[in-house]
Enzyme design. Structure first.
Site, PDB file in Angstrom:
ATOM      1  N   HIS A 192      -8.414  -3.139   2.606  1.00  0.00           N
ATOM      2  CA  HIS A 192      -7.338  -2.642   3.071  1.00  0.00           C
ATOM      3  C   HIS A 192      -7.553  -0.853   3.219  1.00  0.00           C
ATOM      4  CE1 HIS A 192      -3.016  -2.090   4.425  1.00  0.00           C
ATOM      5  NE2 HIS A 192      -3.230  -0.943   3.584  1.00  0.00           N
ATOM      6  N   GLU A 193      -7.552  -0.468   2.060  1.00  0.00           N
ATOM      7  CA  GLU A 193      -7.510   1.105   1.669  1.00  0.00           C
ATOM      8  C   GLU A 193      -8.866   1.692   2.699  1.00  0.00           C
ATOM      9  OE1 GLU A 193      -5.181   2.356   0.418  1.00  0.00           O
ATOM     10  OE2 GLU A 193      -4.141   0.534  -0.098  1.00  0.00           O
ATOM     11  N   CYS A 198       0.770  -1.073  -0.125  1.00  0.00           N
ATOM     12  CA  CYS A 198      -0.125   0.127  -0.041  1.00  0.00           C
ATOM     13  C   CYS A 198       0.787   1.228   0.140  1.00  0.00           C
ATOM     14  CB  CYS A 198      -0.939  -0.146   1.289  1.00  0.00           C
ATOM     15  SG  CYS A 198      -1.778   1.414   1.672  1.00  0.00           S
ATOM     16  N   HIS A 216      -1.521   2.139   9.391  1.00  0.00           N
ATOM     17  CA  HIS A 216      -0.954   0.737   9.140  1.00  0.00           C
ATOM     18  C   HIS A 216      -0.815   0.055  10.555  1.00  0.00           C
ATOM     19  CE1 HIS A 216       0.486   1.448   4.762  1.00  0.00           C
ATOM     20  NE2 HIS A 216      -0.874   0.637   4.823  1.00  0.00           N
TER      21      HIS A 216
HETATM   22 ZN    ZN Z   1      -2.279   0.686   3.722  1.00  0.00          ZN
END
Ligand code: ZN
Ligand code: ZN
Length: 615
Positions: A241-242, A111, A251
């Site tokens: 996740h985003e 990411c 994170h």
């Molecule tokens: Zn991330």
């Protein structure tokens, strides 16, 4: 290495592509005092992902850190300190040197959101729990329907453990979360880098990120996929996740968490650390939880003789599928098929001896059934009860224990069959006449007489009743009204029957017996604006409660404030559902709801105590 849309890409190939990025170091062995191009690459990596102070950190809503830019191309004390922090954050030994495990991790796709964001409660949460999202662009790798389903699945992971709810709106409505698929430089100061490497990034909630707050960008250079095993980058995983960032999570340092920075292949669920993080921001409220599956009918939910709940629905293969609690009030076994090829909603009934029995319409339009061979136990094969029916089936149990079923025939009359003895063989089909335009529903009067309700061709409610328990039937009589859809019935704690239906104004209307087994009140409105058939269930303390789908596709409910008494106002239980709601009462008295979600999976929510609040 160019990526073609229809080509599979392995995880090894993703790592090879990442190693080619100009911000990924090429060799192990760099240490304090090293100089040159590879130190420069390492410094770029540490800067890009937030281990060195850079304006990018504040673009993403993170505080400044004290490590200022090191001397370019020189492995100085600042570079060493930043590298140690990278190693600590990612559970590697903090050697401060460029060792093999560190090199290996840096070559994983990840990411683009910077690491090292201390979680704080200030300014990093949306002020509301109902959020909107919209698409500024789609990826040509997938159909828009596939992308919508993947994004919905990803958002639902967060909705399932919080009060958060997400509604798609057009871009013109200025959505909270804007989804974009973009390549290279796309105007936010953090350009994408081609295939692999950085896969996506997202921005914290307001006030961080200004107008970008909540926005979620996917690198269009990636080969996005939704199949499993994944042929490309799994969109559900990366989106889930985003959206964690878009909701306010930084994170995670827990390497197995969905919110850890690196992509290791499909990971379509939240881990304990992710759930704890999001609940620390928004609370635990939103109790809908997915039971998975892909279903194509309404759900039938019931309770076994031993207290375990069980539910049934049609699968995409048109067979009947079911899941059951492994112990009363407890967890669930996996999905299992009961076979068959069915063309109606399933309905369940309980034999006098406690054995469940299930009824469906087959492809031949006959009624088919299966039954437990012993209470709470295995099932018989399918058997036909014949007939040619044009509605869902209604079941009832006579006062003497004999089961009876009702359905509409091809002549639109009401037809029925009944067991000739409790738990035993069946009489032939017989007509109860009438011309009906809904599924039939049944209720049992306080004195044991069955009563059946239908909608007529005049859209009024019509009913017939047994003239004595387990006996012959009255003629048809109208209860008036102008209704749309099917009727729901229940018996009040004091023995009076009550019926509910949606009116032509889409409000919920009801009538009730003025005394047990007796005459009826006029119609009265309970208001609301509903888009499903109502269901009505009885709480452990005897209070009726009614559930419907609202115009927002959420579940709404009203309940009697005391047994056999007046009603609360409408309240939302959230969710996003297709079709009707099913309910069963746990052995300990807690109601549980089962719905088909907009993702066609089964979702459930339950009372946390009998008669009380909801998960
Ligand atoms: Zn991330
Ligand atoms: Zn971006």
């Amino acid at each position: 290495m160019p990526i073609k849309q229809d080509e599979e890409i392995s995880y090894d190939e993703l790592q090879t592509l990442t190693k080619e990025k100009d911000y990924v170091p090429e060799t192990a062995g760099l240490a304090r005092g090293s100089q040159g191009a590879d130190v420069d690459r390492l410094q770029r990596y540490l800067t890009m992902f937030g281990y060195v102070e850079t304006p990018v950190r504040s673009d993403f809503g993170l505080e400044r850190i004290e490590i200022t830019p090191p001397k370019k191309g020189v492995f100085d004390a600042k570079t060493e300190e930043a590298l140690k922090r990278f190693q600590e954050f990612n559970n590697l030994t903090p050697t401060g040197e460029m060792d093999e495990p560190t090199l290996e991790l840096m070559s994983k796709p990840r990411c683009g959101f910077p690491d090292v964001g201390e979680f704080t409660l200030d300014g990093r949460r949306w002020p509301n729990t109902t959020l909107t999202f919209g698409y500024e662009s789609f990826s040509p790798d997938l159909t828009q329907a596939q992308i919508r389903a993947a994004i919905r699945q990803a958002l639902d992971l967060w909705a399932a453990v919080t009060p958060l709810r997400f509604n798609e709106v057009p871009m013109a409505s200025n959505p909270d979360i804007v989804v974009r698929f973009v390549a290279g430089n796309h105007g936010d100061g953090s350009p994408f880098d081609g295939a692999s490497g950085v896969l996506a990034h997202a921005f914290f909630p307001p006030p961080n990120g200004g107008s970008l707050a909540g926005d979620t960008h996917f690198d269009e250079a990636e080969a996005w996929s939704v199949n499993l095993p994944a042929s490309g980058i799994d969109l559900v995983t990366v989106a889930a996740h985003e959206f964690g960032h878009a909701l306010g999570l930084a994170h995670s340092t827990v390497s197995g968490a969905l919110m850890a920075p690196f992509y290791n292949g499909p990971h379509r669920n939240l881990e304990a650390d992710d759930i704890a993080g999001i609940r620390a921001i928004y609370g635990t409220g939103g109790g809908w939880a997915s039971l998975g599956g892909i279903i194509t009918s309404n759900i039938a939910a019931t309770r076994n003789a031993d207290g375990r709940l069980e539910f049934f629905a049609r699968g995409t293969d048109n067979a009947l599928w079911h899941r059951w609690q492994t112990a009363p009030n407890n967890g669930w076994a996996g999905w299992a098929s009961m076979g068959g090829v069915i063309t109606s909603d399933p309905v369940t009934a309980q034999n006098a001896d406690g054995r469940l029995e299930i009824f469906v319409r087959g492809t031949d339009n006959a009624v088919w059934h299966r039954w437990q061979t012993a209470p709470s136990n295995g099932w018989s094969g399918w058997a036909s009860l014949g007939g040619v029916i044009t509605s869902n089936i209604a079941t009832a149990r006579n006062a003497d224990g004999r089961m009876e079923i009702f359905a509409r025939g091809t002549d639109n009359a009401l037809w029925h069959r009944w067991q000739t003895a409790p738990g035993n063989g069946w009489a032939g089909w017989a007509s109860l006449g009438g011309v009906i335009t809904s599924d039939p529903v049944t209720a049992q009067n306080a004195d044991g007489r069955l009563e059946v309700f239908v909608r007529g061709t005049d859209n009024a409610v019509w009913h017939r009743w047994q003239t004595a328990p387990s006996n012959g039937w009255s003629g048809w009589a109208s209860l008036g009204g102008v209704i749309t859809g099917n009727i729901a019935t229940a018996r009040n704690a004091d023995g009076r029957l009550e019926i509910f239906a949606r009116g032509t104004d889409n409000a919920l209307w009801h009538r009730w017996q003025t005394a047990p087994n007796n005459g009826w009140s006029g119609w009265a409105s309970l208001g609301g604006s509903i888009t499903s058939d109502p269901i009505v269930v009885q709480n452990a303390d005897g209070r009726l409660e009614i559930f419907v789908r609202g115009t927002d596709n959420a579940v709404w409910h009203r309940w009697q404030t005391a047994p056999s008494n007046g009603w609360s106002g409408w309240a939302s239980l959230g969710g996003a559902i297709n079709g009707n709601i099913a309910s069963a009462r746990n052995q300990d008295g807690r109601l549980e709801l089962f719905v088909r979600g907009t993702d066609n999976a089964v979702w459930h929510r339950w009372q946390t105590a009998p008669n009380n609040g909801w998960s």
